[in-house]
Design an enzyme around this catalytic site. Structure first.
Site, PDB file in Angstrom:
ATOM      1  N   LYS A  51      -8.414  13.808   4.719  1.00 59.58           N
ATOM      2  CA  LYS A  51      -7.321  13.427   3.831  1.00 59.58           C
ATOM      3  C   LYS A  51      -7.184  14.419   2.673  1.00 59.58           C
ATOM      4  CE  LYS A  51      -7.526   8.514   4.988  1.00 59.58           C
ATOM      5  NZ  LYS A  51      -7.424   7.138   4.456  1.00 59.58           N
ATOM      6  N   TYR A  96       1.025   4.806   9.750  1.00 60.43           N
ATOM      7  CA  TYR A  96       0.564   3.640   8.988  1.00 60.43           C
ATOM      8  C   TYR A  96       1.488   2.432   9.166  1.00 60.43           C
ATOM      9  CZ  TYR A  96      -3.058   6.422   6.709  1.00 60.43           C
ATOM     10  OH  TYR A  96      -4.177   7.187   6.463  1.00 60.43           O
ATOM     11  N   PHE A 112       0.802  -1.560  -0.894  1.00 57.83           N
ATOM     12  CA  PHE A 112       0.350  -0.186  -1.148  1.00 57.83           C
ATOM     13  C   PHE A 112       0.841   0.816  -0.098  1.00 57.83           C
ATOM     14  CE2 PHE A 112      -3.006  -2.673   0.925  1.00 57.83           C
ATOM     15  CZ  PHE A 112      -3.208  -1.942   2.092  1.00 57.83           C
ATOM     16  N   ARG A 119     -16.162   6.191  13.925  1.00 52.12           N
ATOM     17  CA  ARG A 119     -15.904   5.094  12.982  1.00 52.12           C
ATOM     18  C   ARG A 119     -17.189   4.734  12.230  1.00 52.12           C
ATOM     19  NH1 ARG A 119     -10.853   3.098  11.452  1.00 52.12           N
ATOM     20  NH2 ARG A 119     -11.661   0.980  11.328  1.00 52.12           N
ATOM     21  N   THR A 145     -13.875   0.944   5.078  1.00 57.76           N
ATOM     22  CA  THR A 145     -12.652   1.494   4.470  1.00 57.76           C
ATOM     23  C   THR A 145     -12.818   1.755   2.976  1.00 57.76           C
ATOM     24  OG1 THR A 145     -11.337   0.265   6.093  1.00 57.76           O
ATOM     25  CG2 THR A 145     -10.177   1.072   4.140  1.00 57.76           C
ATOM     26  N   ARG A 159     -17.854   7.924   3.961  1.00 57.07           N
ATOM     27  CA  ARG A 159     -17.207   7.265   2.818  1.00 57.07           C
ATOM     28  C   ARG A 159     -18.247   6.768   1.823  1.00 57.07           C
ATOM     29  NH1 ARG A 159     -12.948   4.010   6.690  1.00 57.07           N
ATOM     30  NH2 ARG A 159     -11.216   5.493   6.619  1.00 57.07           N
ATOM     31  N   ASN A 194     -10.361   7.786   0.628  1.00 58.76           N
ATOM     32  CA  ASN A 194     -11.628   7.538   1.324  1.00 58.76           C
ATOM     33  C   ASN A 194     -11.967   8.622   2.371  1.00 58.76           C
ATOM     34  OD1 ASN A 194      -9.710   6.824   3.147  1.00 58.76           O
ATOM     35  ND2 ASN A 194     -10.407   4.734   3.464  1.00 58.76           N
ATOM     36  N   HIS A 213      -9.497   9.721   7.868  1.00 59.43           N
ATOM     37  CA  HIS A 213      -8.936   8.725   8.772  1.00 59.43           C
ATOM     38  C   HIS A 213      -9.657   8.888  10.107  1.00 59.43           C
ATOM     39  CE1 HIS A 213      -6.245   6.421  11.314  1.00 59.43           C
ATOM     40  NE2 HIS A 213      -6.337   7.432  12.169  1.00 59.43           N
ATOM     41  N   GLU A 219      -2.634   8.413  18.735  1.00 62.58           N
ATOM     42  CA  GLU A 219      -2.706   9.258  17.529  1.00 62.58           C
ATOM     43  C   GLU A 219      -2.896  10.734  17.874  1.00 62.58           C
ATOM     44  OE1 GLU A 219      -4.234   5.973  14.282  1.00 62.58           O
ATOM     45  OE2 GLU A 219      -5.701   7.396  15.048  1.00 62.58           O
TER      46      GLU A 219
HETATM   47  P1  IDP Z   1      -9.138   2.434   8.000  1.00 68.76           P
HETATM   48  O1  IDP Z   1      -8.653   3.767   7.466  1.00 68.76           O
HETATM   49  O2  IDP Z   1     -10.580   2.172   7.596  1.00 68.76           O
HETATM   50  O3  IDP Z   1      -8.894   2.264   9.475  1.00 68.76           O
HETATM   51  P2  IDP Z   1      -6.820   0.691   7.412  1.00 68.76           P
HETATM   52  O4  IDP Z   1      -6.898  -0.773   7.078  1.00 68.76           O
HETATM   53  O5  IDP Z   1      -6.194   1.093   8.708  1.00 68.76           O
HETATM   54  O6  IDP Z   1      -8.306   1.281   7.255  1.00 68.76           O
HETATM   55  O7  IDP Z   1      -6.015   1.364   6.218  1.00 68.76           O
HETATM   56  C1  IDP Z   1      -5.546   2.666   6.321  1.00 68.76           C
HETATM   57  C2  IDP Z   1      -5.731   3.374   5.000  1.00 68.76           C
HETATM   58  O8  IDP Z   1      -4.928   2.740   4.002  1.00 68.76           O
HETATM   59  C3  IDP Z   1      -7.161   3.326   4.454  1.00 68.76           C
HETATM   60  O9  IDP Z   1      -8.001   4.328   5.004  1.00 68.76           O
HETATM   61  C4  IDP Z   1      -6.931   3.540   2.983  1.00 68.76           C
HETATM   62  O10 IDP Z   1      -6.717   4.918   2.675  1.00 68.76           O
HETATM   63  C5  IDP Z   1      -5.606   2.794   2.756  1.00 68.76           C
HETATM   64  N1  IDP Z   1      -5.828   1.408   2.274  1.00 68.76           N
HETATM   65  C6  IDP Z   1      -6.268   0.351   2.989  1.00 68.76           C
HETATM   66  N2  IDP Z   1      -6.366  -0.746   2.226  1.00 68.76           N
HETATM   67  C7  IDP Z   1      -5.951  -0.372   0.987  1.00 68.76           C
HETATM   68  C8  IDP Z   1      -5.815  -1.075  -0.279  1.00 68.76           C
HETATM   69  O11 IDP Z   1      -6.092  -2.277  -0.404  1.00 68.76           O
HETATM   70  N3  IDP Z   1      -5.377  -0.329  -1.339  1.00 68.76           N
HETATM   71  C9  IDP Z   1      -5.052   0.991  -1.246  1.00 68.76           C
HETATM   72  N4  IDP Z   1      -5.167   1.672  -0.092  1.00 68.76           N
HETATM   73  C10 IDP Z   1      -5.612   1.007   1.009  1.00 68.76           C
END
Ligand code: IDP
Length: 151
Positions: free
Chosen positions: A9, A49, A57, A85, A91, A102, A112, A115, A126
């Site tokens: 990222k 996304y 967000f 993963r 996350t 992370r 974080n 991805h 993807e």
């Molecule tokens: P993942 O990346 O661990 O698979 P996802 O739920 O698919 O998690 O979310 C995608 C991305 O969206 C996360 O990696 C993070 O950057 C962002 N994200 C997820 N939840 C939040 C939140 O509550 N606040 C801000 N950003 C979030």
């Protein structure tokens, strides 16, 4: 043998962590099949996304992913999706276990570091989204594979 997508990222590029994060996957024993720098558009991020489109967000996450170019990678290995993963960790960087990417490099939910595709089905979709077939390279890594060929 599975393939999975990893995106380094913008926070990773901005913090000068590209080499360190790539090294984590390399040292684990995953095989790099493709890698490129690309600047993601709002259109491709909306697709990527889409599962977050009802969340407050959504736009913020997309904007953060377009601050600067990202590095997209295709990693290959036995159980690569789950292995990657697990390496990535939870996350929210503040909850992610020490030893995970992370957990070691992030204090944020949004920023974080990586991805990582969450299933084999998602990985296939993807990888198609970010790579054309001629950008992925299938080559022999005899020494590496022989280490766990009998698993
Ligand atoms: P993942 O990346 O661990 O698979 P996802 O739920 O698919 O998690 O979310 C995608 C991305 O969206 C996360 O990696 C993070 O950057 C962002 N994200 C997820 N939840 C939040 C939140 O509550 N606040 C801000 N950003 C979030």
């Amino acid at each position: 043998m599975e393939r999975t997508l990893v995106i380094l990222k913008p926070c990773t590029i901005q913090r000068g962590l590209i080499g360190e994060i790539i090294a984590r996957f390399e040292k684990k024993g995953l095989i790099l099949e493709g890698m490129k720098m690309t600047w993601l558009t709002d259109e491709i991020l909306s697709e990527h996304y889409a599962h977050l489109k009802e969340r407050s967000f959504f736009q913020r996450v997309k904007d953060a992913m377009a601050v600067c170019p990202v590095i997209v990678c295709c990693w290959k290995g036995v159980d690569a999706v789950n292995v990657v993963r697990t390496l990535a960790g939870a996350t929210n960087g503040r909850n992610a276990a020490p030893g995970t990417i992370r957990g070691d490099y992030s204090m944020s939910v949004q920023e974080n570091i990586v991805h990582a595709s969450d299933s084999q089905e998602t990985a296939a979709i993807e990888l198609k989204r970010f790579f054309s077939e001629d950008e992925l390279f299938n080559y022999e890594t005899k020494n590496l594979l022989s280490l766990y060929a009998n698993d």
